[in-house]
Design a protein around this motif. Sequence first.
Motif, PDB file in Angstrom:
ATOM      1  N   VAL A   1     -59.876 -23.790  13.655  1.00  0.00           N
ATOM      2  CA  VAL A   1     -58.879 -24.680  14.260  1.00  0.00           C
ATOM      3  C   VAL A   1     -57.825 -25.061  13.227  1.00  0.00           C
ATOM      4  O   VAL A   1     -56.615 -24.982  13.487  1.00  0.00           O
ATOM      5  CB  VAL A   1     -59.549 -25.937  14.843  1.00  0.00           C
ATOM      6  N   ILE A   2     -58.276 -25.472  12.041  1.00  0.00           N
ATOM      7  CA  ILE A   2     -57.330 -25.852  10.987  1.00  0.00           C
ATOM      8  C   ILE A   2     -56.503 -24.647  10.562  1.00  0.00           C
ATOM      9  O   ILE A   2     -55.289 -24.745  10.328  1.00  0.00           O
ATOM     10  CB  ILE A   2     -58.067 -26.444   9.776  1.00  0.00           C
ATOM     11  N   GLU A   3     -57.124 -23.491  10.465  1.00  0.00           N
ATOM     12  CA  GLU A   3     -56.409 -22.279  10.093  1.00  0.00           C
ATOM     13  C   GLU A   3     -55.313 -21.965  11.106  1.00  0.00           C
ATOM     14  O   GLU A   3     -54.192 -21.587  10.740  1.00  0.00           O
ATOM     15  CB  GLU A   3     -57.392 -21.113   9.993  1.00  0.00           C
ATOM     16  N   ALA A   4     -55.633 -22.135  12.387  1.00  0.00           N
ATOM     17  CA  ALA A   4     -54.632 -21.889  13.430  1.00  0.00           C
ATOM     18  C   ALA A   4     -53.433 -22.820  13.270  1.00  0.00           C
ATOM     19  O   ALA A   4     -52.277 -22.410  13.470  1.00  0.00           O
ATOM     20  CB  ALA A   4     -55.263 -22.065  14.809  1.00  0.00           C
ATOM     21  N   LEU A   5     -53.681 -24.063  12.908  1.00  0.00           N
ATOM     22  CA  LEU A   5     -52.583 -25.012  12.734  1.00  0.00           C
ATOM     23  C   LEU A   5     -51.664 -24.583  11.588  1.00  0.00           C
ATOM     24  O   LEU A   5     -50.439 -24.691  11.683  1.00  0.00           O
ATOM     25  CB  LEU A   5     -53.143 -26.416  12.492  1.00  0.00           C
ATOM     26  N   PHE A   6     -52.215 -24.091  10.513  1.00  0.00           N
ATOM     27  CA  PHE A   6     -51.383 -23.587   9.413  1.00  0.00           C
ATOM     28  C   PHE A   6     -50.602 -22.356   9.851  1.00  0.00           C
ATOM     29  O   PHE A   6     -49.419 -22.210   9.525  1.00  0.00           O
ATOM     30  CB  PHE A   6     -52.253 -23.277   8.195  1.00  0.00           C
ATOM     31  N   ILE A   7     -51.250 -21.456  10.581  1.00  0.00           N
ATOM     32  CA  ILE A   7     -50.567 -20.244  11.051  1.00  0.00           C
ATOM     33  C   ILE A   7     -49.401 -20.603  11.960  1.00  0.00           C
ATOM     34  O   ILE A   7     -48.335 -19.967  11.914  1.00  0.00           O
ATOM     35  CB  ILE A   7     -51.571 -19.318  11.775  1.00  0.00           C
ATOM     36  N   MET A   8     -49.578 -21.647  12.782  1.00  0.00           N
ATOM     37  CA  MET A   8     -48.535 -22.049  13.723  1.00  0.00           C
ATOM     38  C   MET A   8     -47.448 -22.896  13.056  1.00  0.00           C
ATOM     39  O   MET A   8     -46.532 -23.368  13.734  1.00  0.00           O
ATOM     40  CB  MET A   8     -49.151 -22.830  14.881  1.00  0.00           C
ATOM     41  N   GLY A   9     -47.545 -23.102  11.738  1.00  0.00           N
ATOM     42  CA  GLY A   9     -46.522 -23.885  11.047  1.00  0.00           C
ATOM     43  C   GLY A   9     -46.703 -25.378  11.185  1.00  0.00           C
ATOM     44  O   GLY A   9     -45.718 -26.131  11.130  1.00  0.00           O
ATOM     45  N   GLN A  10     -47.957 -25.838  11.338  1.00  0.00           N
ATOM     46  CA  GLN A  10     -48.253 -27.258  11.472  1.00  0.00           C
ATOM     47  C   GLN A  10     -49.203 -27.713  10.360  1.00  0.00           C
ATOM     48  O   GLN A  10     -50.282 -28.264  10.617  1.00  0.00           O
ATOM     49  CB  GLN A  10     -48.882 -27.528  12.850  1.00  0.00           C
ATOM     50  N   PRO A  11     -48.805 -27.523   9.096  1.00  0.00           N
ATOM     51  CA  PRO A  11     -49.734 -27.853   8.001  1.00  0.00           C
ATOM     52  C   PRO A  11     -50.015 -29.344   7.869  1.00  0.00           C
ATOM     53  O   PRO A  11     -51.130 -29.733   7.514  1.00  0.00           O
ATOM     54  CB  PRO A  11     -49.010 -27.317   6.761  1.00  0.00           C
ATOM     55  N   GLU A  12     -49.028 -30.180   8.142  1.00  0.00           N
ATOM     56  CA  GLU A  12     -49.259 -31.619   8.001  1.00  0.00           C
ATOM     57  C   GLU A  12     -50.316 -32.092   8.975  1.00  0.00           C
ATOM     58  O   GLU A  12     -51.225 -32.845   8.612  1.00  0.00           O
ATOM     59  CB  GLU A  12     -47.945 -32.387   8.196  1.00  0.00           C
ATOM     60  N   TYR A  13     -50.201 -31.639  10.234  1.00  0.00           N
ATOM     61  CA  TYR A  13     -51.227 -32.037  11.193  1.00  0.00           C
ATOM     62  C   TYR A  13     -52.560 -31.352  10.878  1.00  0.00           C
ATOM     63  O   TYR A  13     -53.623 -31.930  11.096  1.00  0.00           O
ATOM     64  CB  TYR A  13     -50.813 -31.720  12.631  1.00  0.00           C
TER      65      TYR A  13
END
Length: 760
Positions: A592-604
């Motif tokens: 889940v966290i990896e997906a957020l980084f891939i989608m350009g949402q590192p802060e969240y």
Amino acid sequence: MRIIILTIVYLIGFNTFSQKKTWRAQWITSFEQQNETNNWTAYQKSFQLKDVPNEALAKIACDSKYWMWINGELAVFEGQLKRGPSPDDTYYDEVDIAPFLKQGENFISILVWYFGKDGFSHNSSGKAALIFDCQSQGFDLLSDLSWKASIRREFGTAGLPLPNFRLPESSIRYDARLGNFDFISSNKLKWGRTRSLGNPPIAPWNNLVKRPLPLWRDYGLKNYANEMRFPFVSKGDTIVCNLPYNAQITPYFKIEAKEGKEIKILTDHYQGGGPYNVRAEYITKEGIQEYENLGWMNGQKVYYIIPKGVRVLDIKYRETGYNTEFTGSFNCNDDFYNRLWSKAMRTLYVTMRDTYMDCPDRERAQWWGDAVNESGETFYAMCPKSRFLTQKAILELINWQRADGTIFSPIPAGNWDRELPGQMLASIGYYGFWNYYMNTGDKETMVKVFKGVKRYLDIWQLDDNGVLVKRMNESDQKGWYWGDWGTNIDKDLLMNEWYYLALKGYKEMSLLMDKSGQADWADNTMTHFKDAFNRTFWKGDQYRSYRYNDDTDDRGQALAVVAGLADDDKYEAIFKLLQKQRYSSPYMEKYVIEALFIMGQPEYGLQRLKERFQPMVNNKDYSTLFEGWGVGRDGYGGGSTNHAWSGGGLTILSQYVCGLYPLEPAWKSFMVKPDLGGLEYAETENETMAGRVNVKVSKKKSGIEMQLTVPLGSEAVVYIPEKEKKVTVNGEKVSPNEVKNGHQLFSLKGGQYILDAKHE
């Protein structure tokens, strides 16, 4: 007892009978051997040496564990890997015994512990036996009928409750009135006869496969963390001894006592993960005595229950574990993530030994969902020697493949045979086998497992919609249709996503092998499957399988992104869901966290990582991470508090926040693409196959600064955001080699660099 560093020759791959000399020794056992559970047998042989050789490589195997002394000096503390490299075969150790030898009379003593039962990490041969084969220049030392043996009746089984069925180890009861360890230091004792069981290869041990792992690292006897003053007389209380962290230990004591007193030893993880695990009992003899319980246990605290009147002279512990160095590190301006990384590394280490383990207490089993996360963590946390454990796991998985093509875990195992399809697809895929290759460059292992991977992929069929046919139901006795712990698990969705990642890994393996036909098959299958997947499962604002009726599964949304099944036009909808849904376990939260980084949402991504892991990271009672989000009943699967699948945050922080990942096998070239999110700075380093890599990234008012170490013979591809207009390397302005997807790419050969990137 002093440990001398032993020479271990590592094996790359499981090559049966790859040694230079053929086995000439015999499998031997005590003449009185009845192969009962939890059986301990000592063997001894005296021999003369005119000259001490420079090297004397001994090949040693047994079922199940052994300790070896030469001329009274400890040479191996817990040798032998649990069976087996395949369902039929057995590992052997190779040890240089030359440092322990002397001119004249020598003697060797070996104590063998026969588990006598199966487990989730061991496949019992059914026979207690030993083989020792040393063929050296000037002398041979071979196990045969000239060796002596003695079943050690002082060893027995501790009383109820017994360890749960997952563990092949028993709780040890030692009665000092019936014997002692005098066979270590004397060759003048009365011994019984041995009998020969034949020369290898012979059933039930069959082919002997060289141990691919180093012998355990022995940290020696240590004092506990809490200060104790000796001697003192026990008042009948429980003595609580603190360990500095969760560790694999063998407890030790020295006492003075009357005969017949019972001492009990256990840890705070005696019920780690719910069921009972191992403990120890000791019955005293008269006088001063010392004892070290040889069966390892783990925990944060060790409890010595010592009867009233016993005089305690000393209490210590010996930590042992996988022989690797903690060469990795992470540091940033938010101490929470530093502690998360540190706890993840400790959790990883305490779950490494004969195999990767889900937990070191409840079952010590190599579940491959856990192993995928663990193996990924080792490449950022530990030295390259850790790779041998991943290699062993990969080869075992395919060596245990059944005639129908199915693979299963945990293995090695004697009492488990059910397939977990999601974990199996994860294991052979991009994050399992292929990630191992990218970090190690070990093509030989990929060659060995290549056909087995395809055999498993061929089991899976596609339906009329072009997605997976469901191969089993919830009650299938041949498999466990498991997706994750927790609730709202869209298992059909997850299986399809893991299948796509398995195809992705197989495609890369095919290209590596120059199998263009197989690579084309995988590529075409992936193309058609991706179209079918999105037609079938995308509902306009979320992914959902047609048999699933519960709340939207955050795991399924995230894994679609990680696998590459979801294109960026779906990211906004998926991001909205991941801001609300909180169903994944710590195992799947990594994706889940990896997906957020891939989608350009590192802060969240960092925010969610902190929100979800904060209770266990901030818990001062534990140095490790939990199986579930809470402790005990609030956890999953029994609530283990040391579960390595929860360490995915370590990988996220090093791979995504600091941006390190190999672009070519064995880190011949690697990416440096940091994404700090809300952090001000972050730094990570580790010893890779190419050498030490270090990167520190700091935000500045004018842009970013990066300090980078690139190993000689390697190359870093550094990603700098396009908005940074002026880039200098070691004070000199440079131009990018390439501009790609909003980043400037700079190639840097081996050396040390300071990059300064400014807006103007």
